[in-house]
Design a protein around this motif. Structure first.
Motif, PDB file in Angstrom:
ATOM      1  N   SER A 287      37.723  66.957  43.901  1.00 14.08           N
ATOM      2  CA  SER A 287      37.287  68.324  44.550  1.00 14.08           C
ATOM      3  C   SER A 287      36.377  69.413  43.732  1.00 14.08           C
ATOM      4  CB  SER A 287      38.403  68.938  45.592  1.00 14.08           C
ATOM      5  OG  SER A 287      37.876  70.007  46.103  1.00 14.08           O
ATOM      6  N   GLU A 288      35.827  69.951  44.166  1.00 15.19           N
ATOM      7  CA  GLU A 288      35.116  71.169  43.554  1.00 15.19           C
ATOM      8  C   GLU A 288      35.809  72.374  43.748  1.00 15.19           C
ATOM      9  OE1 GLU A 288      31.064  71.774  44.872  1.00 15.19           O
ATOM     10  OE2 GLU A 288      30.376  69.818  43.882  1.00 15.19           O
ATOM     11  N   LYS A 289      37.030  72.273  44.578  1.00 18.82           N
ATOM     12  CA  LYS A 289      37.895  73.397  44.919  1.00 18.82           C
ATOM     13  C   LYS A 289      39.234  72.913  44.226  1.00 18.82           C
ATOM     14  CE  LYS A 289      35.028  74.729  48.558  1.00 18.82           C
ATOM     15  NZ  LYS A 289      34.820  75.157  50.370  1.00 18.82           N
ATOM     16  N   GLY A 290      39.255  72.517  43.317  1.00 22.15           N
ATOM     17  CA  GLY A 290      40.598  71.971  42.801  1.00 22.15           C
ATOM     18  C   GLY A 290      41.856  73.029  42.748  1.00 22.15           C
ATOM     19  N   HIS A 291      41.556  74.266  42.344  1.00 25.99           N
ATOM     20  CA  HIS A 291      42.782  75.071  42.509  1.00 25.99           C
ATOM     21  C   HIS A 291      43.240  75.279  43.629  1.00 25.99           C
ATOM     22  CE1 HIS A 291      42.926  76.058  38.098  1.00 25.99           C
ATOM     23  NE2 HIS A 291      41.578  76.215  38.071  1.00 25.99           N
ATOM     24  N   ALA A 292      42.187  75.678  44.832  1.00 29.12           N
ATOM     25  CA  ALA A 292      42.448  76.001  46.248  1.00 29.12           C
ATOM     26  C   ALA A 292      43.316  74.954  46.924  1.00 29.12           C
ATOM     27  CB  ALA A 292      41.350  76.375  46.872  1.00 29.12           C
ATOM     28  N   VAL A 293      42.762  73.541  46.374  1.00 31.38           N
ATOM     29  CA  VAL A 293      43.439  72.506  47.245  1.00 31.38           C
ATOM     30  C   VAL A 293      44.841  72.213  46.520  1.00 31.38           C
ATOM     31  CG1 VAL A 293      43.291  69.834  47.038  1.00 31.38           C
ATOM     32  CG2 VAL A 293      41.271  71.244  47.464  1.00 31.38           C
ATOM     33  N   ALA A 294      44.969  72.297  45.334  1.00 27.99           N
ATOM     34  CA  ALA A 294      46.278  72.149  44.634  1.00 27.99           C
ATOM     35  C   ALA A 294      47.333  73.262  45.197  1.00 27.99           C
ATOM     36  CB  ALA A 294      46.286  72.267  43.277  1.00 27.99           C
ATOM     37  N   GLU A 295      46.959  74.384  45.579  1.00 31.61           N
ATOM     38  CA  GLU A 295      47.549  75.521  46.144  1.00 31.61           C
ATOM     39  C   GLU A 295      48.071  75.014  47.474  1.00 31.61           C
ATOM     40  OE1 GLU A 295      49.500  79.187  46.080  1.00 31.61           O
ATOM     41  OE2 GLU A 295      48.545  78.066  44.445  1.00 31.61           O
ATOM     42  N   GLN A 296      46.954  74.328  48.251  1.00 29.07           N
ATOM     43  CA  GLN A 296      47.376  74.119  49.676  1.00 29.07           C
ATOM     44  C   GLN A 296      48.398  72.907  49.592  1.00 29.07           C
ATOM     45  OE1 GLN A 296      46.380  75.615  52.142  1.00 29.07           O
ATOM     46  NE2 GLN A 296      46.504  74.252  54.027  1.00 29.07           N
ATOM     47  N   LEU A 322      42.718  65.874  40.781  1.00 30.11           N
ATOM     48  CA  LEU A 322      43.970  66.377  41.141  1.00 30.11           C
ATOM     49  C   LEU A 322      45.084  64.951  41.399  1.00 30.11           C
ATOM     50  CD1 LEU A 322      43.468  69.429  43.623  1.00 30.11           C
ATOM     51  CD2 LEU A 322      43.762  69.415  41.083  1.00 30.11           C
ATOM     52  N   MET A 323      46.182  64.869  40.737  1.00 31.00           N
ATOM     53  CA  MET A 323      47.301  63.757  40.732  1.00 31.00           C
ATOM     54  C   MET A 323      48.483  64.066  41.551  1.00 31.00           C
ATOM     55  SD  MET A 323      46.785  61.951  36.880  1.00 31.00           S
ATOM     56  CE  MET A 323      48.158  60.727  37.288  1.00 31.00           C
ATOM     57  N   CYS A 324      48.826  63.618  42.330  1.00 33.54           N
ATOM     58  CA  CYS A 324      49.945  63.821  43.252  1.00 33.54           C
ATOM     59  C   CYS A 324      50.745  62.591  43.513  1.00 33.54           C
ATOM     60  CB  CYS A 324      49.720  64.775  44.276  1.00 33.54           C
ATOM     61  SG  CYS A 324      51.026  65.218  45.369  1.00 33.54           S
ATOM     62  N   ALA A 325      51.783  62.488  43.267  1.00 38.65           N
ATOM     63  CA  ALA A 325      52.789  61.295  43.683  1.00 38.65           C
ATOM     64  C   ALA A 325      53.521  61.721  45.128  1.00 38.65           C
ATOM     65  CB  ALA A 325      54.039  60.857  42.891  1.00 38.65           C
ATOM     66  N   LEU A 326      53.183  60.751  46.084  1.00 42.78           N
ATOM     67  CA  LEU A 326      53.562  60.942  47.356  1.00 42.78           C
ATOM     68  C   LEU A 326      54.532  59.811  48.079  1.00 42.78           C
ATOM     69  CD1 LEU A 326      50.574  62.581  49.123  1.00 42.78           C
ATOM     70  CD2 LEU A 326      52.638  63.779  48.281  1.00 42.78           C
ATOM     71  N   THR A 327      55.351  59.940  49.238  1.00 38.69           N
ATOM     72  CA  THR A 327      55.935  58.749  49.855  1.00 38.69           C
ATOM     73  C   THR A 327      55.047  58.576  50.760  1.00 38.69           C
ATOM     74  OG1 THR A 327      57.174  60.405  51.067  1.00 38.69           O
ATOM     75  CG2 THR A 327      58.168  59.529  49.100  1.00 38.69           C
ATOM     76  N   GLU A 328      55.381  57.611  51.599  1.00 37.21           N
ATOM     77  CA  GLU A 328      54.437  56.867  52.852  1.00 37.21           C
ATOM     78  C   GLU A 328      54.284  57.790  53.935  1.00 37.21           C
ATOM     79  OE1 GLU A 328      54.297  52.826  55.319  1.00 37.21           O
ATOM     80  OE2 GLU A 328      56.300  53.611  54.655  1.00 37.21           O
ATOM     81  N   THR A 329      55.291  58.679  54.163  1.00 32.77           N
ATOM     82  CA  THR A 329      55.070  59.500  55.409  1.00 32.77           C
ATOM     83  C   THR A 329      54.655  60.845  55.109  1.00 32.77           C
ATOM     84  OG1 THR A 329      57.274  60.371  54.766  1.00 32.77           O
ATOM     85  CG2 THR A 329      57.423  58.834  56.244  1.00 32.77           C
TER      86      THR A 329
END
Length: 378
Positions: A287-296, A322-329
């Motif tokens: 995203s071009e709005k990385g900081h805002a997306v990470a905050e959200q 941005l890297m983020c580990a998540l579960t299926e839900t």
């Protein structure tokens, strides 16, 4: 009931997937924007438990009904076959075919019964049993495992296990009775057979020779015997009461022990629970709005985000990856969170073989023995 505070995340220097930092707040259960206090959470869990018990009982009654059909059909077939000494030799074989149909119906129903037994077992081992032995320590993944089962139900046992278990429990006796009565009728009616040739002749049905009928019956009996024996080691049924050595050695069930005074492992307080590997994913957000997306993402999902600096080779513009580990839900929640900030964002979802660390399975052995029950709760 633990304290799960409102999420306040700033910056993006956390490890991807770790729980976001939390500020002090009202005691309660905070989950994706909804906050429940202890009484509300316990009430919800009690209603869920009662609902799953009711569904389990409904399918238990359906299992009993199918068995009753089989017993009544077998009894009627035996009475009809023995009522005429000279005819109706094939009725018992047709009856066996009907019993086999009932077996397949009951196996399907048994899989549904086990699905609801699986959820009930999760609530019993990790909520109610955990409450009775302080401190309150459910397994780290129990809430996510239960939520995954509710969102995307999957049968906990295979069709083969269901067929084998119901065959051994009920249908082997019914089929064996029919088989013995069929042999008795062929031998004794209308008079005792004086030779094997006479016995084989009586087994014939219309244009089908006695040899063919006997061969088919023996193959049928051998196949059912193999099914009953081969499926003995398939024991994923959480609703069954099994011997301890069979449970812990053959099932996918972990032995969780609570810490005792002066000892890392207590010999009391051990319990068994069904364990299912929840689906885990590594996501990449461009995203071009990385900081805002990470905050959200950190605010809405409570997951940590790691930022990598990238560049779009086509546009020659800098972008945040941005890297983020998540579960299926959590996948759908991530998509909504990114879309709210950057509708032009790009998301890649990759299955992860295993994710260990804060918010997922703990890295430390002590945590595995006595896990934080609400690690990664939002």
């Amino acid at each position: 009931m633990p304290v799960n505070e409102d999420i306040k995340a700033s910056g993006n220097g956390q490890d991807a997937g770790a729980s976001a930092p939390r500020a002090s707040g009202e005691q309660g259960w905070t989950f994706r924007g909804y906050q429940l206090n202890a009484a509300e959470f316990n009430t919800a869990m009690v209603h869920l438990y009662r609902g799953e018990i009711q569904r389990q009982n409904t399918w238990r009654n359906r299992l009993d009904a199918t068995t009753n059909w089989a017993i009544i059909t077998a009894g009627a077939g035996i009475s009809f076959a023995l009522s005429d000494p000279t005819h109706h030799h094939g009725v018992l074989l047709v009856n066996m075919g009907l019993i086999l149909i009932f077996l397949t119906i009951e196996a399907r129903r048994y899989r549904y019964f086990e699905l609801f037994s699986y959820r009930v077992r999760l609530l019993e081992t990790d909520l109610f049993a955990a409450m009775l032995v302080p401190p309150f320590h459910p397994s780290a993944d129990w809430a996510e495992t239960l939520a995954t089962s509710l969102l995307r139900p999957r049968f906990p046992i295979s069709t083969w296990e269901a067929l084998g278990r119901r065959l051994r429990r009920n249908y082997a006796a019914i089929l064996l009775t029919l088989f013995i009565v069929w042999l008795f009728k062929n031998y004794s009616q209308p008079y005792p057979a004086d030779s094997s040739a006479e016995f084989i002749r009586r087994a014939s049905i219309g244009p089908i020779s006695g040899e063919s009928v006997l061969g088919a019956v023996l193959v049928f009996a051998l196949a059912l015997t193999l099914l009953a024996l081969v499926t003995l080691n398939l024991q994923d049924a959480s609703g069954e009461v099994l011997a301890q050595h069979r449970v812990f050695n053959r099932l996918r069930i972990g032995t969780h022990r609570r810490p005792g005074a002066g000892a890392p492992m207590s010999r009391t307080g051990a319990w068994q629970r069904p364990s299912g590997h929840r689906e885990e994913y590594m996501t990449m957000i461009i995203s071009e709005k990385g900081h805002a997306v990470a905050e959200q993402v950190m605010q809405e999902l409570g997951r940590g985000v790691t930022a990598l600096h990238g560049e779009g080779m086509y546009t020659q513009k800098p972008r945040e990856v941005l890297m983020c580990a998540l579960t299926e839900t959590e996948i759908e929640s991530l998509k909504r969170a990114v879309h709210e900030v950057d509708p032009q964002g790009f998301i890649i979802v990759m299955p992860a073989a295993e994710i260990a660390g804060r918010g997922f399975m703990p890295l430390d052995d002590d945590e595995k023995i006595n896990p934080n029950p609400f690690s990664g709760s939002r």
